[in-house]
Design a protein around this motif. Structure first.
Motif, PDB file in Angstrom:
ATOM      1  N   THR A 118       0.736  -1.241   0.053  1.00 46.47           N
ATOM      2  CA  THR A 118       0.072   0.136   0.111  1.00 46.47           C
ATOM      3  C   THR A 118       0.880   1.449   0.300  1.00 46.47           C
ATOM      4  OG1 THR A 118      -1.850  -1.175   1.154  1.00 46.47           O
ATOM      5  CG2 THR A 118      -1.866   1.262   1.103  1.00 46.47           C
ATOM      6  N   VAL A 119       0.366   2.404  -0.620  1.00 45.45           N
ATOM      7  CA  VAL A 119       1.164   3.465  -0.751  1.00 45.45           C
ATOM      8  C   VAL A 119       0.246   4.490  -0.256  1.00 45.45           C
ATOM      9  CG1 VAL A 119       2.004   5.243  -2.271  1.00 45.45           C
ATOM     10  CG2 VAL A 119       2.151   2.972  -2.813  1.00 45.45           C
ATOM     11  N   PHE A 120       0.746   5.192   0.758  1.00 44.64           N
ATOM     12  CA  PHE A 120      -0.183   6.384   1.311  1.00 44.64           C
ATOM     13  C   PHE A 120       0.287   7.743   0.852  1.00 44.64           C
ATOM     14  CE2 PHE A 120      -1.869   3.386   4.114  1.00 44.64           C
ATOM     15  CZ  PHE A 120      -0.924   2.646   4.312  1.00 44.64           C
ATOM     16  N   LEU A 121      -0.894   8.894   1.107  1.00 39.86           N
ATOM     17  CA  LEU A 121      -0.437  10.166   0.807  1.00 39.86           C
ATOM     18  C   LEU A 121      -0.941  10.874   1.908  1.00 39.86           C
ATOM     19  CD1 LEU A 121       1.024  12.220  -0.900  1.00 39.86           C
ATOM     20  CD2 LEU A 121      -1.130  12.737  -2.166  1.00 39.86           C
ATOM     21  N   GLN A 122      -0.268  11.457   2.692  1.00 42.67           N
ATOM     22  CA  GLN A 122      -0.824  12.303   4.065  1.00 42.67           C
ATOM     23  C   GLN A 122      -0.800  13.884   3.442  1.00 42.67           C
ATOM     24  OE1 GLN A 122      -1.864  11.460   7.240  1.00 42.67           O
ATOM     25  NE2 GLN A 122      -2.543  13.567   7.350  1.00 42.67           N
ATOM     26  N   MET A 123      -2.063  14.299   3.464  1.00 44.93           N
ATOM     27  CA  MET A 123      -2.082  15.687   3.041  1.00 44.93           C
ATOM     28  C   MET A 123      -2.597  16.416   4.119  1.00 44.93           C
ATOM     29  SD  MET A 123      -3.923  14.865  -0.416  1.00 44.93           S
ATOM     30  CE  MET A 123      -5.502  14.452   0.165  1.00 44.93           C
ATOM     31  N   ASN A 124      -1.873  17.447   4.368  1.00 45.68           N
ATOM     32  CA  ASN A 124      -2.023  18.523   5.402  1.00 45.68           C
ATOM     33  C   ASN A 124      -2.164  19.914   4.779  1.00 45.68           C
ATOM     34  OD1 ASN A 124      -1.615  16.356   7.572  1.00 45.68           O
ATOM     35  ND2 ASN A 124       0.553  16.491   7.542  1.00 45.68           N
ATOM     36  N   SER A 125      -2.587  20.739   5.716  1.00 43.79           N
ATOM     37  CA  SER A 125      -2.975  22.250   5.271  1.00 43.79           C
ATOM     38  C   SER A 125      -3.507  22.336   3.901  1.00 43.79           C
ATOM     39  CB  SER A 125      -1.305  22.906   5.369  1.00 43.79           C
ATOM     40  OG  SER A 125      -0.676  22.961   6.576  1.00 43.79           O
ATOM     41  N   LEU A 126      -4.602  21.548   3.773  1.00 43.00           N
ATOM     42  CA  LEU A 126      -5.162  21.311   2.281  1.00 43.00           C
ATOM     43  C   LEU A 126      -5.626  22.909   1.875  1.00 43.00           C
ATOM     44  CD1 LEU A 126      -6.746  18.076   2.601  1.00 43.00           C
ATOM     45  CD2 LEU A 126      -5.299  18.661   1.062  1.00 43.00           C
ATOM     46  N   LYS A 127      -5.725  23.126   0.661  1.00 37.72           N
ATOM     47  CA  LYS A 127      -5.958  24.359   0.181  1.00 37.72           C
ATOM     48  C   LYS A 127      -7.094  24.054  -0.866  1.00 37.72           C
ATOM     49  CE  LYS A 127      -1.401  26.256   0.097  1.00 37.72           C
ATOM     50  NZ  LYS A 127      -0.184  26.804  -0.375  1.00 37.72           N
ATOM     51  N   PRO A 128      -8.052  25.048  -1.308  1.00 38.49           N
ATOM     52  CA  PRO A 128      -9.060  24.731  -2.306  1.00 38.49           C
ATOM     53  C   PRO A 128      -8.220  24.212  -3.852  1.00 38.49           C
ATOM     54  CG  PRO A 128      -9.449  26.843  -1.298  1.00 38.49           C
ATOM     55  CD  PRO A 128      -8.196  26.147  -0.523  1.00 38.49           C
ATOM     56  N   GLU A 129      -6.969  24.769  -3.906  1.00 32.13           N
ATOM     57  CA  GLU A 129      -6.498  24.369  -5.150  1.00 32.13           C
ATOM     58  C   GLU A 129      -5.945  22.817  -5.364  1.00 32.13           C
ATOM     59  OE1 GLU A 129      -5.744  27.066  -3.450  1.00 32.13           O
ATOM     60  OE2 GLU A 129      -3.631  27.670  -3.358  1.00 32.13           O
ATOM     61  N   ASP A 130      -6.035  22.243  -4.115  1.00 32.14           N
ATOM     62  CA  ASP A 130      -5.779  20.832  -4.058  1.00 32.14           C
ATOM     63  C   ASP A 130      -6.861  20.008  -4.330  1.00 32.14           C
ATOM     64  OD1 ASP A 130      -4.032  21.529  -0.757  1.00 32.14           O
ATOM     65  OD2 ASP A 130      -3.138  21.179  -3.165  1.00 32.14           O
ATOM     66  N   THR A 131      -8.104  20.426  -4.756  1.00 32.18           N
ATOM     67  CA  THR A 131      -9.222  19.954  -5.087  1.00 32.18           C
ATOM     68  C   THR A 131      -9.016  19.212  -6.360  1.00 32.18           C
ATOM     69  OG1 THR A 131     -10.703  21.275  -3.868  1.00 32.18           O
ATOM     70  CG2 THR A 131     -11.608  20.159  -5.725  1.00 32.18           C
ATOM     71  N   ALA A 132      -9.193  17.729  -6.486  1.00 34.52           N
ATOM     72  CA  ALA A 132      -8.821  16.969  -7.569  1.00 34.52           C
ATOM     73  C   ALA A 132      -9.244  15.324  -7.350  1.00 34.52           C
ATOM     74  CB  ALA A 132      -7.399  17.059  -8.095  1.00 34.52           C
ATOM     75  N   ALA A 133      -9.423  14.895  -8.329  1.00 35.73           N
ATOM     76  CA  ALA A 133      -9.234  13.140  -8.280  1.00 35.73           C
ATOM     77  C   ALA A 133      -7.880  12.836  -8.065  1.00 35.73           C
ATOM     78  CB  ALA A 133      -9.925  12.910  -9.325  1.00 35.73           C
ATOM     79  N   TYR A 134      -7.594  12.062  -7.156  1.00 34.32           N
ATOM     80  CA  TYR A 134      -6.130  11.779  -7.007  1.00 34.32           C
ATOM     81  C   TYR A 134      -6.237  10.013  -7.203  1.00 34.32           C
ATOM     82  CZ  TYR A 134      -5.015  15.918  -4.426  1.00 34.32           C
ATOM     83  OH  TYR A 134      -4.870  16.954  -4.072  1.00 34.32           O
ATOM     84  N   TYR A 135      -5.080   9.814  -7.962  1.00 36.50           N
ATOM     85  CA  TYR A 135      -4.752   8.492  -8.442  1.00 36.50           C
ATOM     86  C   TYR A 135      -3.389   7.914  -8.093  1.00 36.50           C
ATOM     87  CZ  TYR A 135      -8.252   9.783 -11.808  1.00 36.50           C
ATOM     88  OH  TYR A 135      -9.569  10.169 -12.293  1.00 36.50           O
ATOM     89  N   CYS A 136      -2.986   6.698  -8.067  1.00 31.02           N
ATOM     90  CA  CYS A 136      -1.701   6.199  -7.813  1.00 31.02           C
ATOM     91  C   CYS A 136      -1.111   5.475  -9.095  1.00 31.02           C
ATOM     92  CB  CYS A 136      -1.410   5.527  -6.640  1.00 31.02           C
ATOM     93  SG  CYS A 136      -2.209   3.913  -6.531  1.00 31.02           S
ATOM     94  N   ASN A 137      -0.027   5.271  -9.279  1.00 33.93           N
ATOM     95  CA  ASN A 137       0.296   4.512 -10.477  1.00 33.93           C
ATOM     96  C   ASN A 137       2.030   4.665 -10.199  1.00 33.93           C
ATOM     97  OD1 ASN A 137       0.809   3.098 -12.592  1.00 33.93           O
ATOM     98  ND2 ASN A 137      -1.035   4.098 -13.456  1.00 33.93           N
ATOM     99  N   THR A 138       2.794   3.906 -10.970  1.00 34.34           N
ATOM    100  CA  THR A 138       4.286   3.847 -11.259  1.00 34.34           C
ATOM    101  C   THR A 138       4.625   5.245 -11.579  1.00 34.34           C
ATOM    102  OG1 THR A 138       4.142   2.996 -13.183  1.00 34.34           O
ATOM    103  CG2 THR A 138       4.503   1.526 -11.465  1.00 34.34           C
ATOM    104  N   ARG A 139       5.634   5.506 -11.183  1.00 31.85           N
ATOM    105  CA  ARG A 139       6.409   7.056 -11.474  1.00 31.85           C
ATOM    106  C   ARG A 139       6.759   7.292 -12.864  1.00 31.85           C
ATOM    107  NH1 ARG A 139       6.632  11.213 -12.638  1.00 31.85           N
ATOM    108  NH2 ARG A 139       8.130  12.946 -12.141  1.00 31.85           N
TER     109      ARG A 139
END
Length: 115
Positions: free
Chosen positions: A77-98
């Protein structure tokens, strides 16, 4: 066949936090750099953060200092901890290989930052 399942999104107020998860099936998890991406309405998908098999991390300038990527090898499992979120962070988030070749994209998880 590789399967990517993202979860953890939701509606949060500006300044709030969320933790996204990406369950990875298949063998790519232990062999490849993994990344988080996001796509806002009307915009192209963009890279957000990545983590190597040894734990090294990189971030887009827009999220540096606010987001943290991590991986749990025991749970694939890969995690993404998101703090201090801003309105411009609004999006659909996806994971994949880099890097290419990419696995088939999952359904993503929606993050909405709004008061």
């Amino acid at each position: 066949q590789v399967q990517l399942v993202e979860s953890g999104g939701g509606l949060v107020q500006p300044g709030g936090s969320l933790r996204l998860s990406c369950a990875v099936s298949g063998s790519i998890f232990s062999k490849r750099l993994m990344g988080w991406y996001r796509q806002a309405p009307g915009k192209e998908r963009e890279w957000v953060a990545s983590i190597g098999t040894g734990g090294s991390t990189n971030y887009a300038d827009s999220v540096k200092g606010r987001f943290a990527i991590s991986r749990d090898s025991a749970k694939n499992t890969v995690f993404l901890q998101m703090n201090s979120l801003k309105p411009e962070d609004t999006a659909a988030y996806y994971c994949n290989t880099r890097n290419a070749p990419f696995a088939s994209w999952g359904q993503g998880t929606q993050v909405t930052v709004s008061s």
